[in-house]
Scaffold this active site. Structure first.
Site, PDB file in Angstrom:
ATOM      1  N   HIS A 112       0.837  -1.202   0.000  1.00 18.54           N
ATOM      2  CA  HIS A 112       0.000   0.000   0.000  1.00 18.54           C
ATOM      3  C   HIS A 112       0.871   1.252   0.000  1.00 18.54           C
ATOM      4  CE1 HIS A 112      -3.497   2.492   1.484  1.00 18.54           C
ATOM      5  NE2 HIS A 112      -2.511   3.176   2.040  1.00 18.54           N
ATOM      6  N   GLU A 113       1.851   1.287   0.910  1.00 16.77           N
ATOM      7  CA  GLU A 113       2.697   2.485   0.992  1.00 16.77           C
ATOM      8  C   GLU A 113       3.581   2.626  -0.240  1.00 16.77           C
ATOM      9  OE1 GLU A 113       1.885   4.618   2.993  1.00 16.77           O
ATOM     10  OE2 GLU A 113       0.768   3.456   4.465  1.00 16.77           O
ATOM     11  N   HIS A 141       1.586   4.178  -2.953  1.00 15.94           N
ATOM     12  CA  HIS A 141       1.350   5.612  -2.788  1.00 15.94           C
ATOM     13  C   HIS A 141       2.389   6.445  -3.537  1.00 15.94           C
ATOM     14  CE1 HIS A 141      -2.123   6.372  -0.445  1.00 15.94           C
ATOM     15  NE2 HIS A 141      -1.729   5.726   0.634  1.00 15.94           N
ATOM     16  N   ASP A 174      -4.601   0.656  -1.994  1.00 12.63           N
ATOM     17  CA  ASP A 174      -5.157  -0.626  -1.548  1.00 12.63           C
ATOM     18  C   ASP A 174      -5.144  -1.646  -2.679  1.00 12.63           C
ATOM     19  OD1 ASP A 174      -5.621   0.228   1.034  1.00 12.63           O
ATOM     20  OD2 ASP A 174      -7.748   0.655   0.724  1.00 12.63           O
TER      21      ASP A 174
END
Length: 678
Positions: A515-516, A519, A580
């Site tokens: 997820h990170e 980003h 996600d």
């Protein structure tokens, strides 16, 4: 301003987090998925979140001192208990003045000394309120706000210091829209019953704070009405939360003369000098707000401006004062806005504030006791495998040209991974902590943080700095640093356990890692290069294809509703939804590199692939109050927990295969209609 993305929004300090063992229970965990929380009467392909968590949701009562309950909240509670044990030991250690133990111990002890705090009432505010009362015009008011060593810019100027988006090696002074007390602009204009209820409660809260400082109720009410009217005028200039997500449109580098020409009723040269900000160039995220402020200041009664400043000062400090002030603040912000029935125990609030104001002092003690080198090593292995999986996905993308892929891979290879805690701790030597002065201790810490921050203006960026403290149950990506960061606080069950099988760890913390990483390549992060500079490194055709895919994600989440009729904002939540979706795919690819993925051995009756998805769903086992959900839909860039599970899975073929999802089931989409980005 910078866009730093965390895995979870923490509102007002109401969330904090967990561990799989306590000091009283040193038994080794052997079960890593809670089958009892499932509702197996539900078909997985109709609602996987409820299949995995349905009985838990039905049977769980949210504690009265919480806005919600579940994975993050439970872990937060455990971490608070750990923090408490550290703080109580430090408070009774008799440590030398100036030591880490003395500062965190005496800070905690001062916050727990309710006898002294109650006795002082609002005495700590009186000198500053007298200064505000003596202001003669708006220019004096602006000088006063700039001169505030603890809260630079006061109630009208939103300020920060951080990397220049287009020159990430240099720190700049940045200004963002400000001036509002309510969460965002729509709270001032919407006419539905819930919003009107909030505004009514806001007026009551302002009135209450003034009456607690000796103002008669009639005058206090007039002050409240004037403040609300003033803030409503300012709110008209504000951008909505979704509009703040565009880094290009929210970047404006201006010289002081340019800014002064844009907002002629604000003497920026004098303002910056009073701030002790030695700079001739600033970043302004939303110039429209400062234009509106410049226009309204000369025509607004000085009494209203003073009332706004006084209310802001009391509100800023209310939780540090005697019980009537702290209770009034809780009743509005926590109870009215987010539905929390009662305040958490005082020790929890003071433990949280110790982390807020002395985070890296507390963090040194915390990781020494609660974060093992073995856990860090296992995490580094996970991160490495996730990066390999992401590299492979980028290389195989069918919609991206070789030119853009080359730079994307360079950016991925350049990502910095921070695990557990900083390599270099912050210096708190200037913070003076006294055992009998809680208010003074907080002001000393605030003053130090402000001074530390302003000393960075136009200086080289220190990329070793962290924006979260070690005990936090959260994680974040920072595109200006091209980094992903995982504090020690989140690296515990149910997110991570060094003894868990790979399926559970990759489905939980693996998804968080992915997820990170994603980003840094979402609709905002993709606009920053490997050095963290806001720069267009994409071929136009590739950018157009990305936008088309992102719009599909927006449309998907726009179709979801909560509380029967409240639509999600797919544009506001786009970055988190992309993260996600990408995080799940990357984590699953990385899991497929493990030996467990290649086996057919069942655990708890589930195949390795099924356990991966159940571990993923268990991370989002969260139940929140309706009031909290209503507020989050307006301000939170994250989707509700149910859609953080079901949303990505509708677009993921391996999930369909693991649980035999068929046409006609609610989550089924033909593969041609599934959205894939990274």
């Amino acid at each position: 301003m910078k866009f730093t993305h965390s895995i979870l929004l923490a509102v007002g300090g109401m969330l904090s987090f967990t561990a799989c063992k306590t000091e009283k229970d040193e038994t080794t965990r052997t079960v890593f998925f809670d089958k009892s929380g499932m509702d197996t009467t539900i078909v997985p392909g109709n609602d996987f979140f409820s299949y995995a968590n349905g009985n838990w949701v039905k049977n769980t009562k949210i504690p009265d001192d919480q806005t919600g309950w579940g994975s993050f909240y439970e872990l937060s509670e455990e971490n608070h208990k750990k923090t408490k044990s550290i703080l109580e030991a430090a408070a009774t250690s008799g440590a030398a003045k100036g030591s880490t133990e003395q500062k965190v111990g005496d800070f905690y002890a001062s916050g727990m000394d309710t006898v002294t705090i109650e006795k002082r009432g609002y005495d700590p505010l009186k000198a500053e309120l007298a200064k505000i009362a003596g202001l003669k015009d708006y220019k004096e008011a602006l000088h006063y706000m700039a001169d505030d060593e603890i809260n630079r810019g006061g109630v009208l100027f939103g300020m920060g210091v951080g990397p220049d988006d287009r020159q990430s090696t240099i720190n700049r002074l940045s200004f963002i829209q400000s001036g509002l007390s309510l969460p965002e602009k729509d709270y001032y204009f919407k006419t539905d019953a819930e919003t009107v209820k909030v505004r009514t409660a806001f007026l009551k809260y302002i009135t209450q704070l003034f009456t607690l400082t000796g103002v008669d109720s009639t005058t206090a009410r007039k002050k409240a009405e004037g403040i609300l009217a003033f803030e409503t005028t300012l709110a008209k200039s504000h951008k909505a939360p979704a509009e703040l997500r565009d880094p290009i449109k929210n970047y404006h580098k201006l010289s002081v003369p340019e800014l002064t020409k844009l907002t002629p009723n604000i003497d920026w040269k004098s303002f910056l000098e009073t701030l002790t900000a030695k700079t001739d160039t600033v970043l302004v995220g939303q110039p429209e707000y400062y234009q509106a402020l410049s226009a309204v200041l000369p025509t607004t009664s000085i009494d209203v401006i003073k009332d706004k400043a006084a209310f802001g000062y009391i509100d800023f400090n209310a939780s540090l004062l005697s019980k009537p002030f702290a209770q009034a603040r809780f009743d509005f912000y926590n109870k009215t806005l987010y539905g929390q029935p009662v305040q958490s125990e005082r020790w929890k609030r003071i433990a949280q504030n110790t982390d807020t104001y002395l985070g890296e002092l507390l963090g040194q003690l915390w990781v020494k006791k609660y974060f093992t080198p073995e856990a860090k090593e296992r995490m580094l292995t996970l991160v490495t495998n996730l990066q390999k999986a992401y590299r492979n996905r980028i290389e195989k993308l069918d919609w991206m040209s070789p030119e853009t892929k080359k730079i994307a891979l360079q950016k991925l290879d350049g990502v910095t991974n921070k695990i557990g805690y900083p390599d270099k701790w912050k210096d708190y030597s200037e913070v003076d902590i006294k055992r009998d002065d809680y208010f003074g201790n907080v002001q000393s810490a605030r003053k130090h943080a402000t001074k530390e921050n302003f000393a960075k203006i136009n200086k080289t960026v220190d990329r070793s700095e962290w924006q979260m403290t070690p005990p936090e149950v959260n994680a974040y990506a920072n595109p200006s640093f091209n980094e992903i960061v995982f504090p020690a606080g989140i690296l515990q069950f149910p997110f991570f356990d060094k003894d868990a099988d790979d399926a559970i760890n990759y489905g939980s913390i693996g998804m968080v890692i992915g997820h990170e990483m994603t980003h840094l390549f979402d609709d905002q992060g993709r606009q920053y290069d490997v050095q963290g500079n806001l720069r267009d490194w994409w071929q136009k055709s590739d950018a157009d294809k990305f936008t088309t895919k992102a719009d599909q994600v927006v449309n998907q989440y726009n179709s979801y509703t909560v509380l029967d009729n409240l639509k999600l904002n797919g544009r506001l939540t786009l970055g988190e939804n992309l993260a996600d979706l990408g995080g799940l795919a990357i984590a699953f690819d990385a899991f497929r590199l493990t030996d467990q993925s290649k086996s057919d051995t069942k655990i708890d009756g589930f195949t390795p692939n099924q356990r991966f998805f159940l571990g993923f769903a268990q991370v989002w086992r969260i139940k929140i109050r309706d009031e909290t959900q209503r507020a989050y839909v307006q301000i939170d860039p994250h989707s509700p927990a149910k859609y953080r599970v079901n949303g990505p899975l509708t677009n993921f073929v391996p999930f369909y295969q693991a649980f035999n999802v068929k046409p006609g089931e609610k989550m089924y989409k033909p593969e041609v209609d599934q959205t894939r980005v990274w």
